[in-house]
Motif scaffolding. Structure first.
Motif, PDB file in Angstrom:
ATOM      1  N   UNK A 175       2.356   2.795  -4.514  1.00  0.00           N
ATOM      2  CA  UNK A 175       2.768   2.926  -3.107  1.00  0.00           C
ATOM      3  C   UNK A 175       1.538   3.135  -2.226  1.00  0.00           C
ATOM      4  N   UNK A 176       0.590   3.876  -2.745  1.00  0.00           N
ATOM      5  CA  UNK A 176      -0.625   4.148  -1.964  1.00  0.00           C
ATOM      6  C   UNK A 176      -1.345   2.833  -1.666  1.00  0.00           C
ATOM      7  N   UNK A 177      -1.417   1.964  -2.659  1.00  0.00           N
ATOM      8  CA  UNK A 177      -2.073   0.663  -2.449  1.00  0.00           C
ATOM      9  C   UNK A 177      -1.312  -0.140  -1.393  1.00  0.00           C
ATOM     10  N   UNK A 178       0.015  -0.118  -1.492  1.00  0.00           N
ATOM     11  CA  UNK A 178       0.825  -0.874  -0.531  1.00  0.00           C
ATOM     12  C   UNK A 178       0.597  -0.351   0.899  1.00  0.00           C
ATOM     13  N   UNK A 179       0.479   0.977   1.019  1.00  0.00           N
ATOM     14  CA  UNK A 179       0.262   1.562   2.352  1.00  0.00           C
ATOM     15  C   UNK A 179      -1.070   1.111   2.953  1.00  0.00           C
TER      16      UNK A 179
ATOM     17  N   UNK B  33       3.522 -11.177  -5.820  1.00  0.00           N
ATOM     18  CA  UNK B  33       2.793 -10.279  -6.715  1.00  0.00           C
ATOM     19  C   UNK B  33       3.616  -9.019  -6.991  1.00  0.00           C
ATOM     20  N   UNK B  34       3.857  -8.735  -8.269  1.00  0.00           N
ATOM     21  CA  UNK B  34       4.551  -7.489  -8.640  1.00  0.00           C
ATOM     22  C   UNK B  34       3.505  -6.459  -9.031  1.00  0.00           C
ATOM     23  N   UNK B  35       3.618  -5.257  -8.452  1.00  0.00           N
ATOM     24  CA  UNK B  35       2.713  -4.169  -8.852  1.00  0.00           C
ATOM     25  C   UNK B  35       3.519  -3.212  -9.726  1.00  0.00           C
ATOM     26  N   UNK B  36       3.033  -2.999 -10.944  1.00  0.00           N
ATOM     27  CA  UNK B  36       3.768  -2.152 -11.888  1.00  0.00           C
ATOM     28  C   UNK B  36       2.850  -1.041 -12.388  1.00  0.00           C
TER      29      UNK B  36
ATOM     30  N   UNK C 152      -1.543   1.452   7.018  1.00  0.00           N
ATOM     31  CA  UNK C 152      -1.022   2.793   7.308  1.00  0.00           C
ATOM     32  C   UNK C 152      -2.021   3.835   6.772  1.00  0.00           C
ATOM     33  N   UNK C 153      -2.647   3.518   5.637  1.00  0.00           N
ATOM     34  CA  UNK C 153      -3.734   4.366   5.125  1.00  0.00           C
ATOM     35  C   UNK C 153      -5.053   3.626   5.287  1.00  0.00           C
ATOM     36  N   UNK C 154      -6.139   4.370   5.424  1.00  0.00           N
ATOM     37  CA  UNK C 154      -7.469   3.758   5.565  1.00  0.00           C
ATOM     38  C   UNK C 154      -8.345   4.166   4.381  1.00  0.00           C
ATOM     39  N   UNK C 155      -9.236   3.272   3.966  1.00  0.00           N
ATOM     40  CA  UNK C 155     -10.078   3.574   2.799  1.00  0.00           C
ATOM     41  C   UNK C 155     -11.004   4.774   3.041  1.00  0.00           C
TER      42      UNK C 155
ATOM     43  N   UNK D  60       8.576 -19.084   2.298  1.00  0.00           N
ATOM     44  CA  UNK D  60       7.146 -19.418   2.228  1.00  0.00           C
ATOM     45  C   UNK D  60       6.208 -18.232   2.295  1.00  0.00           C
ATOM     46  N   UNK D  61       6.775 -17.072   2.623  1.00  0.00           N
ATOM     47  CA  UNK D  61       5.881 -15.940   2.875  1.00  0.00           C
ATOM     48  C   UNK D  61       5.251 -15.428   1.573  1.00  0.00           C
ATOM     49  N   UNK D  62       4.245 -14.618   1.750  1.00  0.00           N
ATOM     50  CA  UNK D  62       3.579 -13.989   0.615  1.00  0.00           C
ATOM     51  C   UNK D  62       4.291 -12.662   0.364  1.00  0.00           C
ATOM     52  N   UNK D  63       4.623 -12.394  -0.881  1.00  0.00           N
ATOM     53  CA  UNK D  63       5.395 -11.186  -1.191  1.00  0.00           C
ATOM     54  C   UNK D  63       4.609 -10.302  -2.156  1.00  0.00           C
ATOM     55  N   UNK D  64       4.518  -9.021  -1.815  1.00  0.00           N
ATOM     56  CA  UNK D  64       3.924  -8.061  -2.750  1.00  0.00           C
ATOM     57  C   UNK D  64       4.936  -6.939  -2.910  1.00  0.00           C
ATOM     58  N   UNK D  65       5.371  -6.706  -4.130  1.00  0.00           N
ATOM     59  CA  UNK D  65       6.397  -5.673  -4.317  1.00  0.00           C
ATOM     60  C   UNK D  65       6.081  -4.779  -5.510  1.00  0.00           C
ATOM     61  N   UNK D  66       6.384  -3.489  -5.351  1.00  0.00           N
ATOM     62  CA  UNK D  66       6.245  -2.559  -6.473  1.00  0.00           C
ATOM     63  C   UNK D  66       7.566  -2.563  -7.226  1.00  0.00           C
TER      64      UNK D  66
END
Ligand code: ATP
Ligand code: ATP
Length: 602
Positions: free
Chosen positions: A379-383, A368-371, A388-391, A517-523
């Motif tokens: 970055x906040x979503x990724x954290x 998943x690419x976050x743009x 690392x961050x809590x809702x 095979x891993x799941x990737x999420x990148x900005x």
């Protein structure tokens, strides 16, 4: 304005020189793009211009660097800094004031301008970089792209005669990049500012510059006017550098032209009658008409290609990325859900939410690419995904566990996170130790194999004994990624992993994830990378997801793209104009040279 003669430089502790006999002359008012593979010495060369090398670095320096006739080794740094504004590669190395206003005012204050003049310069510079609304913000609270904007603003406020910029827009969103470069170009023309700008994103920069200079292994190996540079495509392919899509398209179609922009490419394609031919090919078939056109059309465009087909054939990377089109790579609805977010609201300060009601489900195996716009909350979503961050409100579940009751360590081994600034992650004595750290902490077996494989995957193996701080930024970023890969996490979170990388390294890195095979999420701000490698693209604006889908769907949603400061890749714009469906250079070439069209054209 800049005259460099036979410049050699060796960093302290290194046995080999990094700069090996550089000769370069830049005239007043020139806008020069300096590029080359990661680690070839671009940043090092830039640092000699304002005297940081050798004044602050030590090491062995020989040869001459003159700016406005001033020999930098013999002048004091204060004096040179007035003439040469250096925008650093890492904004955190440049920013030292606590507020945006103080940071931008620092230069003009040191140049002893009147208070009113300082105020005016700060205002103007912030306006140019689109940060007027952040004047009173704390510099600590800025996103990566916002910090880069402030670094550019602080140099513009000083209006130096020479601007040396080290990847100043690498973390900026595409529309912001375009706007800032436009203004920098205007200043360059109006004030005759001399600019030497380092960047890997040739495809975005080339239309703005006068000249392209390429370094390789500490030497200058290419120097041409921008309008002619891509006539020598073999150099770009050989060194693994990016090529603007319009140039690549013409090249693959066998047209002798190197347009740097979409409009330039359209003019060339019109000249070659492509649009007309496509229109005709879409009419009901009429063999007689086809024959007439066939006989009267030029034959040379495909056959007489003398400029670089071989280079293209030798290209083992790059364009292949598009060929391995990732959209087809469907992830089944039955795949296990790895991330589940319900109505996530979150902010760094009370009553100032950054994420505003995010709902998201991500399944095993997705890439998943976050743009989105700088500061939109990527970055906040990724954290949040790394706990690392809590809702503030809502829920985030990772591997079924609510992050509210977890700390980041509880996901160690399962989740790997690489920060936007890799320097925040590197603390060992060598690249190898960085990759060993995780597996040792997690008491894994086969540690040496893991270390070797991860360094190899990121092309860091030959540099494994180097101190991370003595690597180039591209190399440091890949070391940080290797340090996460060595623990083989199931979920990999990367914040802008391809910034500052040359084309070969981008492709090696992204191909690796594709085959993993891993799941990737990148900005990322790189729409071409996202289109080539993501199975899904999320578009963010002002803390919300405004588009979510496969690349081919999202790229058509021009309204969401505009809101998120994104632009369609040049090849998609060209395809739109021609009235055909294509999402990569290869697809467009195939469409344009497919039987029906080719029959008419040739
Ligand atoms: N402080 C340092 N000490 C020792 N070696 C260094 C230091 N900084 C850079 N080097 C070495 O000098 C070489 C060139 O680094 P430099 O940062 O100039 O490359 P670059 O072309 O700007 O790379 P990138 O595109 O990744 O930013 C690299 O191989 C790097 O390992
Ligand atoms: N530590 C912090 N304290 C206060 N505000 C912050 C902090 N970090 C980020 N912000 C704010 O949160 C918003 C989102 O920042 P974030 O870094 O998530 O954006 P982004 O979409 O990743 O941007 P970029 O594309 O520039 O990296 C920005 O307005 C930023 O100013």
């Amino acid at each position: 304005m800049i005259e460099i003669k036979d410049l050699w430089y060796t960093y302290p502790g290194r046995s080999e020189p990094t700069l090996k006999g550089i000769n370069l002359r830049v005239e007043k008012g020139e806008f020069v793009l300096l590029t080359g593979p990661t680690g070839c010495g671009k940043s090092t060369l830039l640092k000699t211009l304002n005297g940081i090398i050798p004044h602050e670095s030590g090491g062995i320096f020989s040869g001459s660097v003159k700016v406005k006739g001033m020999e930098t080794t013999e002048s004091n740094q204060m004096e040179i800094s007035k003439e040469v504004g250096l925008v650093f590669q890492n904004p955190d190395d440049q920013i030292f004031s606590t507020t945006v206003e103080d940071e931008v005012a620092f230069g003009p204050e040191n140049l002893c301008f009147e208070r009113e003049e300082i105020d005016r310069k700060v205002k103007e510079a912030l306006q140019i970089v689109g940060m007027s609304g952040h004047r009173l913000d704390s510099t600590n609270s800025l996103s990566g792209g916002q910090k880069q904007r402030i670094c550019i603003a602080s140099m513009l406020a000083m209006a130096p005669e020479v601007l040396a910029m080290d990847e100043p827009v690498s973390q900026m969103d595409p529309m912001g990049t375009h706007e800032v470069l436009n203004t920098v170009r205007e200043l360059n023309r109006k004030l005759k500012t001399t600019i030497l700008l380092v960047e890997h994103r040739l495809h975005e920069l080339a239309p703005f510059v006068d000249r392209i200079v390429i370094m390789d292994d500490g030497k200058i190996v290419f120097d041409q006017p921008a309008s002619k540079a891509f006539d020598h495509l073999e150099v770009f392919y050989r060194l693994g550098l990016r090529i603007p899509e319009p140039v690549e398209l013409c090249h693959r179609l066998g047209i002798k032209a190197s347009p740097l922009s979409v409009s330039g490419a359209l003019a060339v394609l019109d000249r070659e009658n492509f649009k007309e031919n496509i229109r005709r090919s879409q009419l009901p078939s009429n063999p007689e008409e086809n024959t007439v056109i066939k006989n009267s059309s030029r034959k040379d465009s495909v056959e007489n290609n003398t400029h670089g087909n071989n280079a293209h054939e030798n290209n083992t990377h790059g364009n292949n990325a598009h060929e391995n089109n990732a959209f087809e790579n469907n992830v089944s609805e039955n795949n296990a859900s790895i991330i589940s977010i319900q109505d996530l609201w979150s902010g760094y300060e009370k009553n100032k939410m950054v994420l505003k009601g995010i709902n998201l489900e991500i399944r095993k195996g997705e890439r998943v690419a976050i743009m989105g716009t700088n500061g939109s909350g990527k970055s906040t979503l990724l954290l949040h995904l790394a706990a690392i961050l809590k809702p503030d409100k809502g829920n985030v579940k990772v591997f079924g566990e609510d992050t509210k009751s977890r700390n980041p360590y509880s996901f160690a081994g399962k989740v790997g996170f690489v920060f936007q600034n890799p320097d925040l992650m590197l603390f060992c004595d060598s690249a190898e130790e960085e990759a060993r750290f995780g597996p040792v902490q997690l008491k894994y077996s086969n540690i040496e194999e893991r270390v070797r494989n991860s360094l190899e995957a990121m092309s860091i193996l030959p540099l494994r004994h180097d101190l991370p701080q003595a690597l180039s930024r591209g190399q440091r970023l890949r070391t940080a990624v290797a340090s996460v890969l060595s623990i083989t996490p199931e979920l990999i979170l990367l914040d802008e992993p391809t910034t500052g990388q040359d084309r070969v390294n981008i492709e090696q890195m992204m191909d690796f994830f594709k085959n993993n095979n891993s799941t990737l999420i990148f900005c990322t701000h790189d729409i071409e990378v996202a289109m080539s490698y993501a199975t899904r693209i999320l578009v963010m604006n002002d803390g919300q997801i405004i588009a979510d889908g496969k690349g081919k769907e999202v790229i058509k949603d021009t309204e969401s793209l505009r809101k998120a400061s994104l632009t369609q890749p040049p090849v998609v714009e060209i395809a739109n104009y021609l009235g055909v469906n294509a999402f990569s250079v290869k697809e467009l070439v195939k469409t344009l040279t497919s039987r029906s069209v080719e029959g008419i054209k040739c």
